[in-house]
Design a protein around this motif. Structure first.
Motif, PDB file in Angstrom:
ATOM      1  N   ALA A  26       0.832  -1.203   0.000  1.00  0.00           N
ATOM      2  CA  ALA A  26       0.000   0.000   0.000  1.00  0.00           C
ATOM      3  C   ALA A  26       0.867   1.254   0.000  1.00  0.00           C
ATOM      4  O   ALA A  26       0.543   2.245  -0.672  1.00  0.00           O
ATOM      5  CB  ALA A  26      -0.925  -0.007   1.214  1.00  0.00           C
ATOM      6  N   PHE A  27       1.977   1.230   0.725  1.00  0.00           N
ATOM      7  CA  PHE A  27       2.885   2.383   0.759  1.00  0.00           C
ATOM      8  C   PHE A  27       3.474   2.635  -0.622  1.00  0.00           C
ATOM      9  O   PHE A  27       3.501   3.777  -1.094  1.00  0.00           O
ATOM     10  CB  PHE A  27       3.995   2.141   1.779  1.00  0.00           C
ATOM     11  CG  PHE A  27       5.015   3.242   1.832  1.00  0.00           C
ATOM     12  CD1 PHE A  27       4.725   4.426   2.472  1.00  0.00           C
ATOM     13  CD2 PHE A  27       6.251   3.079   1.221  1.00  0.00           C
ATOM     14  CE1 PHE A  27       5.663   5.453   2.512  1.00  0.00           C
ATOM     15  CE2 PHE A  27       7.192   4.087   1.263  1.00  0.00           C
ATOM     16  CZ  PHE A  27       6.896   5.285   1.913  1.00  0.00           C
ATOM     17  N   LYS A  28       3.944   1.579  -1.283  1.00  0.00           N
ATOM     18  CA  LYS A  28       4.522   1.737  -2.624  1.00  0.00           C
ATOM     19  C   LYS A  28       3.489   2.272  -3.603  1.00  0.00           C
ATOM     20  O   LYS A  28       3.790   3.126  -4.439  1.00  0.00           O
ATOM     21  CB  LYS A  28       5.072   0.401  -3.119  1.00  0.00           C
ATOM     22  CG  LYS A  28       6.362  -0.011  -2.445  1.00  0.00           C
ATOM     23  CD  LYS A  28       6.875  -1.317  -3.009  1.00  0.00           C
ATOM     24  CE  LYS A  28       8.162  -1.754  -2.367  1.00  0.00           C
ATOM     25  NZ  LYS A  28       8.648  -3.025  -2.916  1.00  0.00           N
ATOM     26  N   LYS A  29       2.250   1.777  -3.504  1.00  0.00           N
ATOM     27  CA  LYS A  29       1.187   2.243  -4.393  1.00  0.00           C
ATOM     28  C   LYS A  29       0.890   3.722  -4.135  1.00  0.00           C
ATOM     29  O   LYS A  29       0.704   4.501  -5.068  1.00  0.00           O
ATOM     30  CB  LYS A  29      -0.087   1.421  -4.188  1.00  0.00           C
ATOM     31  CG  LYS A  29      -1.207   1.781  -5.130  1.00  0.00           C
ATOM     32  CD  LYS A  29      -2.417   0.908  -4.868  1.00  0.00           C
ATOM     33  CE  LYS A  29      -3.537   1.195  -5.835  1.00  0.00           C
ATOM     34  NZ  LYS A  29      -4.169   2.479  -5.645  1.00  0.00           N
ATOM     35  N   GLY A  30       0.874   4.120  -2.876  1.00  0.00           N
ATOM     36  CA  GLY A  30       0.639   5.521  -2.540  1.00  0.00           C
ATOM     37  C   GLY A  30       1.728   6.435  -3.059  1.00  0.00           C
ATOM     38  O   GLY A  30       1.444   7.524  -3.567  1.00  0.00           O
ATOM     39  N   VAL A  31       2.965   6.013  -2.948  1.00  0.00           N
ATOM     40  CA  VAL A  31       4.080   6.814  -3.459  1.00  0.00           C
ATOM     41  C   VAL A  31       3.973   6.941  -4.974  1.00  0.00           C
ATOM     42  O   VAL A  31       4.145   8.029  -5.532  1.00  0.00           O
ATOM     43  CB  VAL A  31       5.430   6.197  -3.044  1.00  0.00           C
ATOM     44  CG1 VAL A  31       6.581   6.840  -3.794  1.00  0.00           C
ATOM     45  CG2 VAL A  31       5.639   6.316  -1.541  1.00  0.00           C
ATOM     46  N   LYS A  32       3.656   5.838  -5.637  1.00  0.00           N
ATOM     47  CA  LYS A  32       3.533   5.858  -7.100  1.00  0.00           C
ATOM     48  C   LYS A  32       2.385   6.774  -7.530  1.00  0.00           C
ATOM     49  O   LYS A  32       2.538   7.581  -8.442  1.00  0.00           O
ATOM     50  CB  LYS A  32       3.297   4.440  -7.617  1.00  0.00           C
ATOM     51  CG  LYS A  32       3.147   4.342  -9.105  1.00  0.00           C
ATOM     52  CD  LYS A  32       2.871   2.919  -9.546  1.00  0.00           C
ATOM     53  CE  LYS A  32       2.547   2.857 -11.012  1.00  0.00           C
ATOM     54  NZ  LYS A  32       1.981   1.576 -11.397  1.00  0.00           N
ATOM     55  N   ASP A  33       1.239   6.662  -6.853  1.00  0.00           N
ATOM     56  CA  ASP A  33       0.095   7.513  -7.194  1.00  0.00           C
ATOM     57  C   ASP A  33       0.407   8.984  -6.959  1.00  0.00           C
ATOM     58  O   ASP A  33       0.036   9.852  -7.750  1.00  0.00           O
ATOM     59  CB  ASP A  33      -1.139   7.105  -6.380  1.00  0.00           C
ATOM     60  CG  ASP A  33      -1.695   5.746  -6.793  1.00  0.00           C
ATOM     61  OD1 ASP A  33      -1.301   5.244  -7.870  1.00  0.00           O
ATOM     62  OD2 ASP A  33      -2.517   5.193  -6.031  1.00  0.00           O
ATOM     63  N   GLY A  34       1.093   9.283  -5.860  1.00  0.00           N
ATOM     64  CA  GLY A  34       1.461  10.665  -5.569  1.00  0.00           C
ATOM     65  C   GLY A  34       2.401  11.229  -6.610  1.00  0.00           C
ATOM     66  O   GLY A  34       2.253  12.375  -7.043  1.00  0.00           O
ATOM     67  N   THR A  35       3.367  10.423  -7.032  1.00  0.00           N
ATOM     68  CA  THR A  35       4.313  10.864  -8.055  1.00  0.00           C
ATOM     69  C   THR A  35       3.597  11.121  -9.374  1.00  0.00           C
ATOM     70  O   THR A  35       3.845  12.136 -10.038  1.00  0.00           O
ATOM     71  CB  THR A  35       5.410   9.806  -8.255  1.00  0.00           C
ATOM     72  OG1 THR A  35       6.058   9.578  -7.005  1.00  0.00           O
ATOM     73  CG2 THR A  35       6.434  10.256  -9.278  1.00  0.00           C
ATOM     74  N   GLU A  36       2.691  10.219  -9.745  1.00  0.00           N
ATOM     75  CA  GLU A  36       1.944  10.400 -10.994  1.00  0.00           C
ATOM     76  C   GLU A  36       1.068  11.646 -10.927  1.00  0.00           C
ATOM     77  O   GLU A  36       0.948  12.380 -11.907  1.00  0.00           O
ATOM     78  CB  GLU A  36       1.091   9.162 -11.276  1.00  0.00           C
ATOM     79  CG  GLU A  36       1.895   7.947 -11.685  1.00  0.00           C
ATOM     80  CD  GLU A  36       1.043   6.695 -11.816  1.00  0.00           C
ATOM     81  OE1 GLU A  36      -0.151   6.730 -11.472  1.00  0.00           O
ATOM     82  OE2 GLU A  36       1.588   5.674 -12.267  1.00  0.00           O
ATOM     83  N   GLU A  37       0.461  11.912  -9.767  1.00  0.00           N
ATOM     84  CA  GLU A  37      -0.388  13.092  -9.624  1.00  0.00           C
ATOM     85  C   GLU A  37       0.439  14.371  -9.753  1.00  0.00           C
ATOM     86  O   GLU A  37       0.017  15.328 -10.418  1.00  0.00           O
ATOM     87  CB  GLU A  37      -1.087  13.064  -8.268  1.00  0.00           C
ATOM     88  CG  GLU A  37      -2.038  14.211  -8.055  1.00  0.00           C
ATOM     89  CD  GLU A  37      -2.755  14.129  -6.722  1.00  0.00           C
ATOM     90  OE1 GLU A  37      -3.256  15.175  -6.291  1.00  0.00           O
ATOM     91  OE2 GLU A  37      -2.811  13.037  -6.131  1.00  0.00           O
ATOM     92  N   ILE A  38       1.612  14.383  -9.163  1.00  0.00           N
ATOM     93  CA  ILE A  38       2.485  15.555  -9.264  1.00  0.00           C
ATOM     94  C   ILE A  38       2.918  15.770 -10.712  1.00  0.00           C
ATOM     95  O   ILE A  38       2.922  16.903 -11.206  1.00  0.00           O
ATOM     96  CB  ILE A  38       3.713  15.399  -8.339  1.00  0.00           C
ATOM     97  CG1 ILE A  38       3.274  15.499  -6.882  1.00  0.00           C
ATOM     98  CG2 ILE A  38       4.784  16.430  -8.657  1.00  0.00           C
ATOM     99  CD1 ILE A  38       4.351  15.129  -5.888  1.00  0.00           C
ATOM    100  N   GLU A  39       3.245  14.685 -11.417  1.00  0.00           N
ATOM    101  CA  GLU A  39       3.656  14.809 -12.818  1.00  0.00           C
ATOM    102  C   GLU A  39       2.504  15.312 -13.684  1.00  0.00           C
ATOM    103  O   GLU A  39       2.708  16.149 -14.565  1.00  0.00           O
ATOM    104  CB  GLU A  39       4.162  13.467 -13.332  1.00  0.00           C
ATOM    105  CG  GLU A  39       5.513  13.072 -12.758  1.00  0.00           C
ATOM    106  CD  GLU A  39       5.937  11.671 -13.156  1.00  0.00           C
ATOM    107  OE1 GLU A  39       5.139  10.948 -13.793  1.00  0.00           O
ATOM    108  OE2 GLU A  39       7.067  11.285 -12.817  1.00  0.00           O
ATOM    109  N   ARG A  40       1.280  14.813 -13.439  1.00  0.00           N
ATOM    110  CA  ARG A  40       0.114  15.284 -14.205  1.00  0.00           C
ATOM    111  C   ARG A  40      -0.126  16.768 -13.950  1.00  0.00           C
ATOM    112  O   ARG A  40      -0.409  17.533 -14.869  1.00  0.00           O
ATOM    113  CB  ARG A  40      -1.135  14.484 -13.826  1.00  0.00           C
ATOM    114  CG  ARG A  40      -1.274  13.169 -14.531  1.00  0.00           C
ATOM    115  CD  ARG A  40      -2.684  12.615 -14.378  1.00  0.00           C
ATOM    116  NE  ARG A  40      -3.121  12.572 -12.993  1.00  0.00           N
ATOM    117  CZ  ARG A  40      -2.969  11.558 -12.159  1.00  0.00           C
ATOM    118  NH1 ARG A  40      -2.370  10.472 -12.578  1.00  0.00           N
ATOM    119  NH2 ARG A  40      -3.418  11.612 -10.928  1.00  0.00           N
ATOM    120  N   GLU A  41      -0.019  17.184 -12.693  1.00  0.00           N
ATOM    121  CA  GLU A  41      -0.229  18.583 -12.338  1.00  0.00           C
ATOM    122  C   GLU A  41       0.823  19.466 -13.000  1.00  0.00           C
ATOM    123  O   GLU A  41       0.518  20.536 -13.521  1.00  0.00           O
ATOM    124  CB  GLU A  41      -0.181  18.747 -10.821  1.00  0.00           C
ATOM    125  CG  GLU A  41      -0.517  20.126 -10.335  1.00  0.00           C
ATOM    126  CD  GLU A  41      -1.968  20.496 -10.538  1.00  0.00           C
ATOM    127  OE1 GLU A  41      -2.241  21.702 -10.667  1.00  0.00           O
ATOM    128  OE2 GLU A  41      -2.819  19.597 -10.585  1.00  0.00           O
TER     129      GLU A  41
END
Length: 68
Positions: A37-52
């Motif tokens: 779950a931690f790895k998935k959260g980090v990946k999702d956060g990184t993708e959200e920052i890149e999209r923004e």
């Protein structure tokens, strides 16, 4: 002071004796789920920052003025 393999083995045996195989097994399963779950959260956060960053990116190249 570093822990060698014998010390780690002794700690593992003591934990196994104190808590039992079933409890240790379920605990390790929960730890694995937490890591996933931690790895998935980090990946999702990184993708959200890149999209923004991609959506707010602007062309900052200077415009060339006509030389007429």
């Amino acid at each position: 002071m570093q822990m060698g393999p014998w010390q780690l083995l002794l700690i593992a045996v003591v934990v196994l004796v104190l808590f039992g195989r079933g409890k240790v097994s379920s605990l390790m399963g929960e730890v694995g789920k937490g890591i996933t779950a931690f790895k998935k959260g980090v990946k999702d956060g990184t993708e959200e920052i890149e999209r923004e960053a991609a959506s707010t990116a602007k062309d900052v190249t200077p415009e060339e003025k006509d030389k007429a």
